[in-house]
Design an enzyme around this catalytic site. Structure first.
Site, PDB file in Angstrom:
ATOM      1  N   ARG A  93       0.837  -1.202   0.000  1.00 11.36           N
ATOM      2  CA  ARG A  93       0.000   0.000   0.000  1.00 11.36           C
ATOM      3  C   ARG A  93       0.871   1.251   0.000  1.00 11.36           C
ATOM      4  NH1 ARG A  93      -1.981   1.021   4.312  1.00 11.36           N
ATOM      5  NH2 ARG A  93      -1.331  -0.771   5.542  1.00 11.36           N
ATOM      6  N   TYR A 236      -1.437  -3.526  -6.875  1.00  5.41           N
ATOM      7  CA  TYR A 236      -1.168  -4.366  -5.710  1.00  5.41           C
ATOM      8  C   TYR A 236      -2.160  -4.197  -4.568  1.00  5.41           C
ATOM      9  CZ  TYR A 236       1.747  -7.454  -2.930  1.00  5.41           C
ATOM     10  OH  TYR A 236       2.211  -8.538  -2.222  1.00  5.41           O
ATOM     11  N   GLY A 238      -4.310  -3.675  -1.383  1.00 10.50           N
ATOM     12  CA  GLY A 238      -5.274  -2.666  -0.990  1.00 10.50           C
ATOM     13  C   GLY A 238      -5.295  -1.443  -1.894  1.00 10.50           C
ATOM     14  N   LYS A 245      -9.668  -2.155   1.665  1.00 10.40           N
ATOM     15  CA  LYS A 245      -9.422  -0.994   2.524  1.00 10.40           C
ATOM     16  C   LYS A 245     -10.159   0.252   2.018  1.00 10.40           C
ATOM     17  CE  LYS A 245      -6.774  -3.611   4.821  1.00 10.40           C
ATOM     18  NZ  LYS A 245      -6.098  -4.137   5.785  1.00 10.40           N
ATOM     19  N   HIS A 265     -10.931  -2.216  11.324  1.00  9.10           N
ATOM     20  CA  HIS A 265      -9.826  -3.063  10.848  1.00  9.10           C
ATOM     21  C   HIS A 265      -9.645  -4.201  11.855  1.00  9.10           C
ATOM     22  CE1 HIS A 265      -5.343  -3.082   9.378  1.00  9.10           C
ATOM     23  NE2 HIS A 265      -6.074  -3.960   8.738  1.00  9.10           N
ATOM     24  N   SER A 287      -1.661  -3.417  10.312  1.00  6.24           N
ATOM     25  CA  SER A 287      -1.267  -4.290   9.205  1.00  6.24           C
ATOM     26  C   SER A 287      -0.026  -5.100   9.572  1.00  6.24           C
ATOM     27  CB  SER A 287      -0.975  -3.443   7.974  1.00  6.24           C
ATOM     28  OG  SER A 287      -2.131  -2.709   7.635  1.00  6.24           O
ATOM     29  N   CYS A 289       0.336  -7.331  11.888  1.00  7.17           N
ATOM     30  CA  CYS A 289       0.550  -7.439  13.330  1.00  7.17           C
ATOM     31  C   CYS A 289      -0.245  -8.576  13.955  1.00  7.17           C
ATOM     32  CB  CYS A 289       0.232  -6.121  14.016  1.00  7.17           C
ATOM     33  SG  CYS A 289       1.422  -4.828  13.605  1.00  7.17           S
ATOM     34  N   LYS A 291      -3.478 -10.246  12.799  1.00  9.44           N
ATOM     35  CA  LYS A 291      -4.919 -10.505  12.706  1.00  9.44           C
ATOM     36  C   LYS A 291      -5.215 -11.880  12.104  1.00  9.44           C
ATOM     37  CE  LYS A 291      -5.900  -6.809  10.386  1.00  9.44           C
ATOM     38  NZ  LYS A 291      -4.515  -6.322  10.429  1.00  9.44           N
ATOM     39  N   ASN A 293      -3.371 -14.430  11.874  1.00 11.83           N
ATOM     40  CA  ASN A 293      -2.914 -15.497  12.768  1.00 11.83           C
ATOM     41  C   ASN A 293      -3.884 -15.718  13.922  1.00 11.83           C
ATOM     42  OD1 ASN A 293       0.045 -16.785  12.420  1.00 11.83           O
ATOM     43  ND2 ASN A 293      -0.148 -14.860  11.299  1.00 11.83           N
ATOM     44  N   ASP A 312      -9.755  -9.633   8.758  1.00  4.52           N
ATOM     45  CA  ASP A 312      -9.186  -8.306   8.475  1.00  4.52           C
ATOM     46  C   ASP A 312     -10.145  -7.153   8.752  1.00  4.52           C
ATOM     47  OD1 ASP A 312      -6.829  -6.898   7.473  1.00  4.52           O
ATOM     48  OD2 ASP A 312      -8.035  -6.355   5.742  1.00  4.52           O
ATOM     49  N   ASN A 402       6.170  -8.530   2.194  1.00  6.16           N
ATOM     50  CA  ASN A 402       4.715  -8.336   2.037  1.00  6.16           C
ATOM     51  C   ASN A 402       4.152  -9.279   0.970  1.00  6.16           C
ATOM     52  OD1 ASN A 402       2.237  -7.068   2.765  1.00  6.16           O
ATOM     53  ND2 ASN A 402       2.373  -5.719   0.971  1.00  6.16           N
ATOM     54  N   ARG A 404       2.071 -12.300  -0.434  1.00  3.39           N
ATOM     55  CA  ARG A 404       0.735 -12.628   0.087  1.00  3.39           C
ATOM     56  C   ARG A 404       0.140 -13.857  -0.576  1.00  3.39           C
ATOM     57  NH1 ARG A 404      -1.872  -8.878   4.000  1.00  3.39           N
ATOM     58  NH2 ARG A 404      -0.255  -7.334   4.293  1.00  3.39           N
TER      59      ARG A 404
HETATM   60  P1  GTP Z   1      -2.543  -7.687   7.394  1.00  4.09           P
HETATM   61  O1  GTP Z   1      -3.093  -8.781   6.570  1.00  4.09           O
HETATM   62  O2  GTP Z   1      -1.483  -6.882   6.738  1.00  4.09           O
HETATM   63  O3  GTP Z   1      -3.594  -6.798   7.970  1.00  4.09           O
HETATM   64  O4  GTP Z   1      -1.728  -8.407   8.614  1.00  4.09           O
HETATM   65  P2  GTP Z   1      -2.306  -9.259   9.843  1.00  4.09           P
HETATM   66  O5  GTP Z   1      -2.651  -8.329  10.955  1.00  4.09           O
HETATM   67  O6  GTP Z   1      -3.344 -10.199   9.379  1.00  4.09           O
HETATM   68  O7  GTP Z   1      -0.989 -10.049  10.326  1.00  4.09           O
HETATM   69  P3  GTP Z   1      -0.626 -11.600  10.177  1.00  4.09           P
HETATM   70  O8  GTP Z   1      -1.474 -12.460  11.068  1.00  4.09           O
HETATM   71  O9  GTP Z   1      -0.564 -11.958   8.764  1.00  4.09           O
HETATM   72  O10 GTP Z   1       0.839 -11.579  10.793  1.00  4.09           O
HETATM   73  C1  GTP Z   1       1.840 -10.733  10.269  1.00  4.09           C
HETATM   74  C2  GTP Z   1       3.183 -11.206  10.712  1.00  4.09           C
HETATM   75  O11 GTP Z   1       3.249 -11.239  12.134  1.00  4.09           O
HETATM   76  C3  GTP Z   1       3.497 -12.609  10.224  1.00  4.09           C
HETATM   77  O12 GTP Z   1       4.838 -12.670   9.814  1.00  4.09           O
HETATM   78  C4  GTP Z   1       3.258 -13.458  11.438  1.00  4.09           C
HETATM   79  O13 GTP Z   1       4.039 -14.616  11.421  1.00  4.09           O
HETATM   80  C5  GTP Z   1       3.624 -12.521  12.592  1.00  4.09           C
HETATM   81  N1  GTP Z   1       2.843 -12.842  13.815  1.00  4.09           N
HETATM   82  C6  GTP Z   1       1.514 -13.068  13.888  1.00  4.09           C
HETATM   83  N2  GTP Z   1       1.132 -13.401  15.147  1.00  4.09           N
HETATM   84  C7  GTP Z   1       2.257 -13.373  15.894  1.00  4.09           C
HETATM   85  C8  GTP Z   1       2.529 -13.630  17.286  1.00  4.09           C
HETATM   86  O14 GTP Z   1       1.662 -13.964  18.092  1.00  4.09           O
HETATM   87  N3  GTP Z   1       3.813 -13.473  17.679  1.00  4.09           N
HETATM   88  C9  GTP Z   1       4.813 -13.110  16.819  1.00  4.09           C
HETATM   89  N4  GTP Z   1       6.044 -12.991  17.292  1.00  4.09           N
HETATM   90  N5  GTP Z   1       4.606 -12.874  15.501  1.00  4.09           N
HETATM   91  C10 GTP Z   1       3.342 -12.999  15.051  1.00  4.09           C
HETATM   92  C1  SPV Z   2      -3.032  -4.323   5.142  1.00  2.69           C
HETATM   93  O1  SPV Z   2      -2.076  -3.631   4.766  1.00  2.69           O
HETATM   94  O2  SPV Z   2      -3.621  -4.106   6.214  1.00  2.69           O
HETATM   95  C2  SPV Z   2      -3.489  -5.448   4.305  1.00  2.69           C
HETATM   96  C3  SPV Z   2      -2.913  -5.570   2.992  1.00  2.69           C
HETATM   97  O3  SPV Z   2      -4.362  -6.208   4.692  1.00  2.69           O
HETATM   98  S1  SPV Z   2      -3.700  -4.533   1.874  1.00  2.69           S
HETATM   99  O4  SPV Z   2      -4.869  -5.230   1.322  1.00  2.69           O
HETATM  100  O5  SPV Z   2      -2.722  -4.277   0.794  1.00  2.69           O
HETATM  101  O6  SPV Z   2      -4.139  -3.311   2.484  1.00  2.69           O
HETATM  102 MN    MN Z   3      -4.167 -10.340   7.429  1.00  2.00          MN
END
Ligand code: GTP
Ligand code: SPV
Ligand code: MN
Length: 627
Positions: A93, A236, A238, A245, A265, A287, A289, A291, A293, A312, A402, A404
């Protein structure tokens, strides 16, 4: 030059009500007129209305394979799946190119980039003029949320990117059924997208296409008053999948403010305790962080079960019983690949067995995909996300941070059976969290809705690769919505306070979590991932009223021994370090919050949050000034 006239403004709805947007109040009516106007402006070779069928998916993916935009993965490993490699200058983004074009700059507020809507419209019309020459223009009718659902909304995206069409097919309910739902008078959001690379020049000469066309000039523009989206120059995520978004957060947050609901979000999960009690939680993390997972959490502690409703975005509205109900407006996941593997998120790795588009990850020699964290041992040789030879000795990343996966939600083994329910699920608690190496404890509970809104408003997090720019910088990211609020952030805070008043006794309890505390060597102290179930357990026990908390200026903290760390490689001292109030750090934090609050227009800023800061400061015994 053709110029698209602004659509008539909807009447601003003053009364928060589901019916506030009446048919007469809305612009639009005729999709065909808008499509014809856009076709005149952008001058494509042909216009295709997408139907969302499997045959269409097959046609489009075959065409993109032939053109070199997609690589078909080995069907023995990953049936009906593809790899796309974006241009290295179009990988995330672009927040500095994202604009809120409200009539009054104060309605965009200090946290958004603003452009005058008439000037922006003129500039965009020039950029879009002839931008699809030599290309096919696709018309994608789509629904965010189950088609026809009371909390759902329609949109129509026009794009000249077949990659975007295929991605929208996974991420939204799109095609014939959505189009049929947009009956005369039904509101819909027009979302215009072009990669900005016409294949026929002004001289009439046709030029070669590239595998990932994009334009150095990028604009991601939102017109909150007329509820339109115009996106130019990027293909790409979002920036280009405009239902996500752009619509479901930036435009929808404006709708939500006007109509008395919340567009957030947030992931949504359903948690079942060993006693078979069911709770739904919504959680906002910035983002990349955590979600996706947390949405797919596979608990390590016995008897607990987590099911996925969304990963998300959450649209939440008080239901007829006065309780907050949430839907996931999306239909698929656009998940971060690096770090996702059987050890961290086995549910995600099971979800992406096939029918998946991967972007900017590595290609194994056997025709499957790979990225850092998928397996402990890397392949001896692969092709990296840019198409170069790669070995573990290369010293570079095989996948872009990033990179995906894009996949339909119903392939997720942990998907909840009611994830598609048009009425949504009742939210029992709201969680806020960010990447904070220090200060913010593993978990705390707000003593009130106001303190919970304060927790959301004062969130900060380290930047990640989800957006272009430096990674690892701590910045304020209120409610994980800094890049996604379509209006003035101070008004958004006030809207959250007002929602608490409207929900009254039904307002769900609010918690703060932080999985990312680090030690002196920069290593994560808390094991995270599936072990986060232990924190969820504590939260659920608090909801049930079966567990006490220690009242502190930053909320209720777990009593010693209440958080189950049995079997973890974590001693009591390390646990105490991440679950206690760090008074010195919080005094500095309070001072930084005071400075941050001063960046907002005092007249718009809710007094409730000032009061929260005052009592925090007082209870901490004063603040120290930042260095
Ligand atoms: P967006 O899709 O961009 O909104 O991201 P998201 O908030 O869905 O994050 P996602 O769950 O994809 O995790 C992003 C990164 O953080 C990945 O590399 C994960 O492996 C890492 N991560 C997720 N949960 C944890 C956790 O509990 N601990 C640690 N250390 N890393 C984590
Ligand atoms: C984020 O950045 O929070 C995402 C990826 O989920 S994107 O769809 O590019 O915004
Ligand atoms: Mn996500």
């Amino acid at each position: 030059m053709a110029l698209l006239a602004p659509r008539p403004m909807p009447t601003a709805a003053q009364e928060p009500s589901a019916q506030a947007l009446s048919a007469e109040a809305l612009p639009n009516h005729d999709i065909s007129d808008w499509v014809a106007d856009v076709a005149r402006l952008t001058a494509p070779d042909e216009v295709v209305w997408v139907d969302g069928s499997t045959a269409e998916w097959d046609r489009l993916t075959k065409m993109m394979v032939a053109q070199g935009t997609l690589i078909r993965l080995n069907p023995e490993w990953r049936p009906n799946s593809f790899l796309a490699r974006s241009d290295p200058a179009d990988v995330a983004r672009v927040e500095d190119r994202t604009f809120i074009c409200s009539d009054d700059p104060n309605d965009a507020g200090p946290t958004n980039n603003w452009r005058d809507p008439s000037i922006m419209r003129l500039e965009l019309s020039e950029l879009f003029s002839g931008s699809m020459r030599g290309r096919t223009m696709y018309v994608i009718p789509f629904s965010m949320g189950p088609i026809g659902g009371a909390l759902s909304q329609y949109g129509v995206q026009i794009t000249d990117s077949p990659y975007v069409v295929a991605s929208m097919a996974l991420m939204t309910r799109m095609g014939t059924a959505a189009l049929a739902g947009i009956t005369p008078g039904t509101p819909w959001v027009p979302a215009l997208h072009s990669v900005g690379v016409p294949l026929v020049g002004d001289d009439g000469v046709r030029r070669e296409d590239s595998a990932w066309p994009h334009n150095d000039t990028k604009y991601i523009c939102h017109f909150p008053e007329s509820r339109e989206i115009w996106s130019f120059g990027s293909g790409y995520g979002g920036n280009a999948l405009l239902g996500k978004k752009c619509f479901a957060l930036r435009i929808a947050s404006v709708m939500a403010r006007d109509e008395g609901w919340l567009a957030e979000h947030m992931l949504i999960v359903r948690v079942t305790s060993p006693e078979n009690r069911v709770f739904h939680l919504a959680a906002a993390f910035p983002s990349a962080c955590g979600k996706t997972n947390l949405a797919m959490l596979a608990p390590t502690i016995p008897g607990w079960r987590v099911e996925t409703v969304g990963d998300d975005i959450a649209w939440m509205r008080p239901g007829p019983d006065g309780r907050l109900r949430a839907i996931n407006p999306e239909r698929g996941f656009f998940g971060v690949a690096p770090g996702t593997g059987p050890a961290t998120n086995p549910t995600a790795t099971d979800t992406i067995w096939g029918n998946t588009i991967f972007t900017n990850v590595a290609l194994r020699d056997d025709g499957d995909v790979w990225w850092e964290g998928l397996t402990a041992a890397p392949p001896a040789h692969a092709t990296d996300w840019q198409g170069n030879d790669w070995t573990p000795a290369s010293g570079t990343r095989a996948a872009h941070p990033n990179g995906r996966f894009t996949v339909a939600a119903d392939q997720c083994p942990s998907i909840a059976d009611d994830w598609n329910s048009p009425e949504g699920v009742v939210i029992d608690a709201i969680l806020f969290g960010g990447r904070r190496p220090s200060t913010v404890p593993l978990v705390s509970q707000a003593a009130s809705w106001q303190q919970g809104v304060f927790m959301g408003a004062t969130m900060a997090s380290e930047t990640t690769a989800a957006a272009t720019g430096e990674v690892g910088l701590l910045r304020h990211d209120p409610f994980a919505m800094l890049p996604f609020v379509g209006y003035n952030m101070a008004d958004y805070f006030a809207h959250w306070i007002a929602m608490g008043d409207a929900l009254c006794d039904n307002a769900p309890p609010i918690f703060s979590v932080n999985w990312f505390r680090t030690d002196a060597d920069g290593r994560f102290i808390w094991p995270g991932f599936s072990e986060n179930a232990r924190v969820i357990e504590w939260i659920v026990r608090r909801l049930e009223g079966g567990m006490d908390a220690r009242s502190t200026p930053i909320g209720g903290l777990p009593l010693a021994g209440d958080l189950d760390i049995g079997g973890l490689d974590l001693d009591a001292e390390a646990l105490a370090g991440i679950t206690d109030l760090d008074t010195a750090a919080w005094r500095r934090e309070a001072a930084a919050i005071a400075e941050y609050f001063d960046t907002f227009d005092a007249e718009r800023f809710p007094t409730e949050l000032r009061r929260e800061l005052d009592s925090l400061t007082r209870e901490l015994g004063g603040v120290v000034l930042p260095d």
